[in-house]
Design an enzyme around this catalytic site. Structure first.
Site, PDB file in Angstrom:
ATOM      1  N   GLU A 157      -0.338  -0.154  -1.141  1.00 32.67           N
ATOM      2  CA  GLU A 157       1.082  -0.507  -1.058  1.00 32.67           C
ATOM      3  C   GLU A 157       1.777  -0.648  -2.406  1.00 32.67           C
ATOM      4  OE1 GLU A 157       1.357  -3.912   1.561  1.00 32.67           O
ATOM      5  OE2 GLU A 157       1.350  -2.583   3.298  1.00 32.67           O
TER       6      GLU A 157
ATOM      7  N   GLU B 241      -2.510   0.786   8.536  1.00 28.28           N
ATOM      8  CA  GLU B 241      -2.390  -0.604   8.980  1.00 28.28           C
ATOM      9  C   GLU B 241      -1.274  -0.664   9.998  1.00 28.28           C
ATOM     10  OE1 GLU B 241      -1.855  -3.663   5.969  1.00 28.28           O
ATOM     11  OE2 GLU B 241      -3.137  -2.556   4.579  1.00 28.28           O
TER      12      GLU B 241
HETATM   13  C1  GAL Z   1      -0.132  -5.357   4.457  1.00 31.50           C
HETATM   14  C2  GAL Z   1      -1.212  -5.453   3.380  1.00 31.50           C
HETATM   15  C3  GAL Z   1      -2.454  -6.148   3.888  1.00 31.50           C
HETATM   16  C4  GAL Z   1      -2.090  -7.383   4.648  1.00 31.50           C
HETATM   17  C5  GAL Z   1      -1.202  -6.997   5.775  1.00 31.50           C
HETATM   18  C6  GAL Z   1      -0.867  -8.131   6.697  1.00 31.50           C
HETATM   19  O1  GAL Z   1       1.115  -5.171   3.909  1.00 31.50           O
HETATM   20  O2  GAL Z   1      -1.549  -4.175   2.949  1.00 31.50           O
HETATM   21  O3  GAL Z   1      -3.307  -6.454   2.815  1.00 31.50           O
HETATM   22  O4  GAL Z   1      -1.446  -8.271   3.785  1.00 31.50           O
HETATM   23  O5  GAL Z   1       0.005  -6.478   5.244  1.00 31.50           O
HETATM   24  O6  GAL Z   1      -0.256  -7.625   7.835  1.00 31.50           O
END
Ligand code: GAL
Length: 729
Positions: free
Chosen positions: A384, A445
């Site tokens: 990110e 994710e």
């Molecule tokens: C994302 C991040 C993860 C975690 C996640 C929580 O933005 O890459 O490490 O923080 O959010 O939903």
């Protein structure tokens, strides 16, 4: 000849920086892997693990023949290690997730030697992932194993096994072997590679006479590999490539590398394993555990891979957000669980020195893991982070040069990000799956902070949490331009106060921090082929008044059965099919079953629930849930019935309070007390105040063989016991 000597016991630890004059009596004896502090699982009190500590190890070195060198190999220490031998500083390694070595030879003294590590476990802004707050904790300690390595002056530095033409009838295997000559003169050597099957039978070989000049050189030995089995997810056949070096007929070095014959490709329309399109369903995994931080021994690491594949039914795991333990990856290779591995970092890019370290980690990660069949993609961007054309052009080029067999990805959260990789890996928190702008497109994710869910949350939320995972996985499988989705995340994890639920835990897992299931875990588990394991799990506490407005309508069931019969008490409600209308693409759609109103009336006693799961017309599974909600047993289980008495081996010991049919009662909050008899230690809270009706501690073997009995007690229920054998080394 090469000798590897495990170097994990006999360490001394002191939680402050002290020099070599400090007496050993100020130190505590420890065995590696070691956490610099044991934490409560919630970390409510914000236990401090960010400090400089001192590790020391006294040893008598093995006898070296002329020209031989002695190295110390660290697999991982968090986060900067300054290493000295007999008071002479050998150097500082900055980095917590990648292996490093020091050559001890020139500083050795006869008799006892003293190796010292000053370990800086603070979040130093000069070291990735730091510079900005990260949503996970980098617990301190020499948390992976250490070994001593004796090698000849001319030795094998690295072997990269590549397979070719796997899909033809004539597969080949090549060993890209880096050799090192630490003398000043060229040496005449014989380099040989042998292909061995799992039984150690030689299937093919290749030999080359070489003149190795001082310095490093790369040689490739290649051979036909007829009749070998492919590495697949159901039959992950592994082979070994043995590379040897000989001088004047005498063997001088030998390195075995495990690998598999498989072809893995991301194409615009999907991921292909051995030429067959495979929709990817995955979860993210952090390497941290309650109490022990990241210092989990091999057995626990291996168990995590088994949980992700066999309990959560995934075919892919992402090692968010750093290279993880070789034991975890070994098990992925062995059981057929695909891996997306990435460099350390979180949303932040530092200065040029920081970027150079990231490139070094990328190199170390790829060199360590590039022969593994399970790994299908390298993450070459800091998770990110913003675009940085020069930096990410360099990371992509380095990855492609070190490993031309794999594609690159790099996780971002904005769709307009510059696409320098082979796969557009995207964190999609839209609560749906966005239409790709680039292909191949993989969701790396989703969900996570959009819907944190605790294992003691109300049924409505726990069910919705599971269904959100189900909806996204279903949608992505149906999108021709999306190759897969990796949910956030497998397990709840400790974090900084800037994230999480105020108790420094992110409840984003489909399992809790102990790797025990929430309903969402049953959704993933139900995607398993029923030939492997039948899953039948109703997502309910089966009570009239838990959901808003009351009732249990509809009843959601996660199952890989093809039909379910539902009974309330003695009354058969009907036979139901999976909800294919809402979930047309999943291998096994959840059941969303309308419940008849006559049983769900206020004031009427709700009878027990009974589900029968059918497969091809046959009843194969049953689940019953007691409507009385009464705790009837304390269930206690250890993951393994035998441990090695090496002072480090551990297993998880989990306990649950259950109804009379064995279902967890998520709102029980009794105190559970554990007693241990025998040569092992409990790592964890004891007594434990339950939240969610389930929890776990770890049992760590001491150094004497024997038997360990763990007894758990809780008010008003019979005690429970497990026995574990400790086997001598
Ligand atoms: C994302 C991040 C993860 C975690 C996640 C929580 O933005 O890459 O490490 O923080 O959010 O939903």
């Amino acid at each position: 000849m090469r000798t590897l000597i495990p170097f994990n016991d006999g360490w001394l630890y002191h939680p402050e920086p002290v020099d070599d004059t400090a007496p050993d009596s100020r130190f505590e004896p420890v065995t590696l892997p070691h956490a610099n502090v044991v934490l409560p699982h919630h970390n409510f009190d914000n236990a401090e693990y960010q400090f400089i500590s001192t590790y020391r190890r006294r040893f008598t070195p093995p006898e070296l023949e002329p020209g031989q060198r002695l190295f110390v190999d660290f697999e991982g220490a968090m986060i900067a290690s300054t290493v000295a031998l007999n008071g002479v500083r050998l150097g500082e390694y900055r980095g917590g997730f990648t292996p490093f070595s020091f050559d001890l030879t020139d500083q050795l003294v006869p008799g006892e030697n003293l190796l010292t590590v000053h370990l800086d476990s603070r979040e130093r802004t000069d070291i990735p992932p730091y510079g900005f707050v990260v949503d996970y904790l980098t617990f301190g300690g020499i948390y992976r194993e250490v070994a001593l390595r004796v090698v000849d002056a001319c030795h094998i530095e690295d072997v990269f096994v590549q397979t070719r033409d796997v899909l033809t009838g004539q597969p080949r295997v090549a060993a890209d072997t880096t050799l090192r000559n630490l003398t000043n003169a060229p040496r005449a050597l014989t380099l040989r590679a042998e292909l061995l099957d799992a039984q150690g039978q030689r299937l093919a070989d290749a030999t080359e006479a070489i003149a190795l000049a001082p310095g490093e050189a790369l040689y490739t030995l290649e051979m036909q590999a007829s009749g070998v089995r492919r590495w697949t997810l159901d039959d992950p056949a592994l082979y070994t490539l043995r590379v040897t070096l000989a001088e004047r007929g005498a063997l001088t070095d030998c390195v075995d590398t495990r690998f598999g014959f498989r072809e893995a490709r991301f194409e615009p329309d999907g991921f292909y394993l051995n030429g067959e399109r495979l929709p990817l369903i995955g979860l993210n995994r952090h390497q941290t555990y309650p109490y022990i931080g990241a210092a989990a021994p091999a057995r626990l690491q291996r168990r995590d891979a088994e949980i992700v594949k066999w309990e959560l039914g995934c075919n892919l795991v992402r090692t968010s957000h750093y290279p993880q333990s070789r034991h975890f990856l070994d098990r992925c290779d062995e059981i057929g669980l695909l891996v997306f591995e990435e460099i350390p970092g979180w949303q932040h890019i530092g200065d040029d020195d920081w970027k150079q370290l990231s490139l070094d980690y990328l190199r170390a990660m790829i060199v360590r893991d590039r022969s593994r069949p399970a790994i299908i993609l390298w993450g070459v961007r800091v998770n990110e982070s913003p675009d940085d054309e020069a930096f990410y052009t360099a990371t992509n080029a380095l990855a492609r040069r070190l490993d031309p067999t794999r594609q690159t990805g790099g996780v971002r959260y904005f769709q307009d990000s510059q696409f320098l990789e082979d796969v557009f890996t995207y964190n999609d928190f839209s609560n749906t799956v966005v239409e790709p702008k680039h292909t191949p497109h993989m969701v790396t994710e989703f969900n996570g902070h959009m819907f944190p869910t605790k294992n003691w949350d109300q049924e409505e939320r726990a069910v919705e949490h599971a269904l959100r995972h189900a909806r996204i996985q279903d949608r992505q499988i149906g999108m021709p331009d999306v190759v897969g989705a990796i949910g956030w995340c497998a397990f709840d994890y400790n974090t900084h106060q800037e994230f999480g639920s105020g108790d420094r835990v992110c409840y984003h897992g489909v399992m809790d921090i102990f790797r025990l299931p929430k309903y969402a875990a049953y959704f993933y588990g139900s995607q398993i082929d029923p030939a492997r394991r039948v899953v039948l799990q109703a997502a309910t506490v089966w009570s009239m008044g838990d959901r808003s407005g009351g009732g249990v309508n509809p009843l959601v069931v996660f199952s890989n059965c093809d039909a379910i019969e539902v009974f309330i008490g003695d009354e058969r409600i009907g036979r139901f099919s999976p909800d294919r209308e809402t979930f047309p693409h999943l291998p096994h759609a959840p059941y969303v079953i309308p419940m008849p109103q006559q049983h769900l009336t206020w004031g009427r006693t709700l009878p027990d629930l009974r589900l029968m799961g059918h497969l091809n017309g046959e009843a194969v599974a049953e689940q019953r849930i007691a409507a009385d909600g009464l705790p009837r047993a304390l269930a206690l289980a250890a993951d393994h019935d035998e441990l090695i008495a090496d002072g480090a081996d551990m297993t998880r010991v989990a306990f649950r309070i259950v109804d009379r049919f064995g279902n967890r009662l998520p709102y029980t909050n009794q105190v559970v007390t554990l007693e241990v008899e025998g040569p092992a230690d409990l790592i964890g809270e004891n007594p434990f105040a339950l939240a969610g009706g389930q929890a776990a501690v770890y049992l760590r073997a001491r150094r004497e063989p024997g038997e360990v009995r763990i007894r758990a007690t809780t008010p008003r229920l019979p005690p429970a016991e497990v026995t574990i054998r400790l086997r001598g080394i």
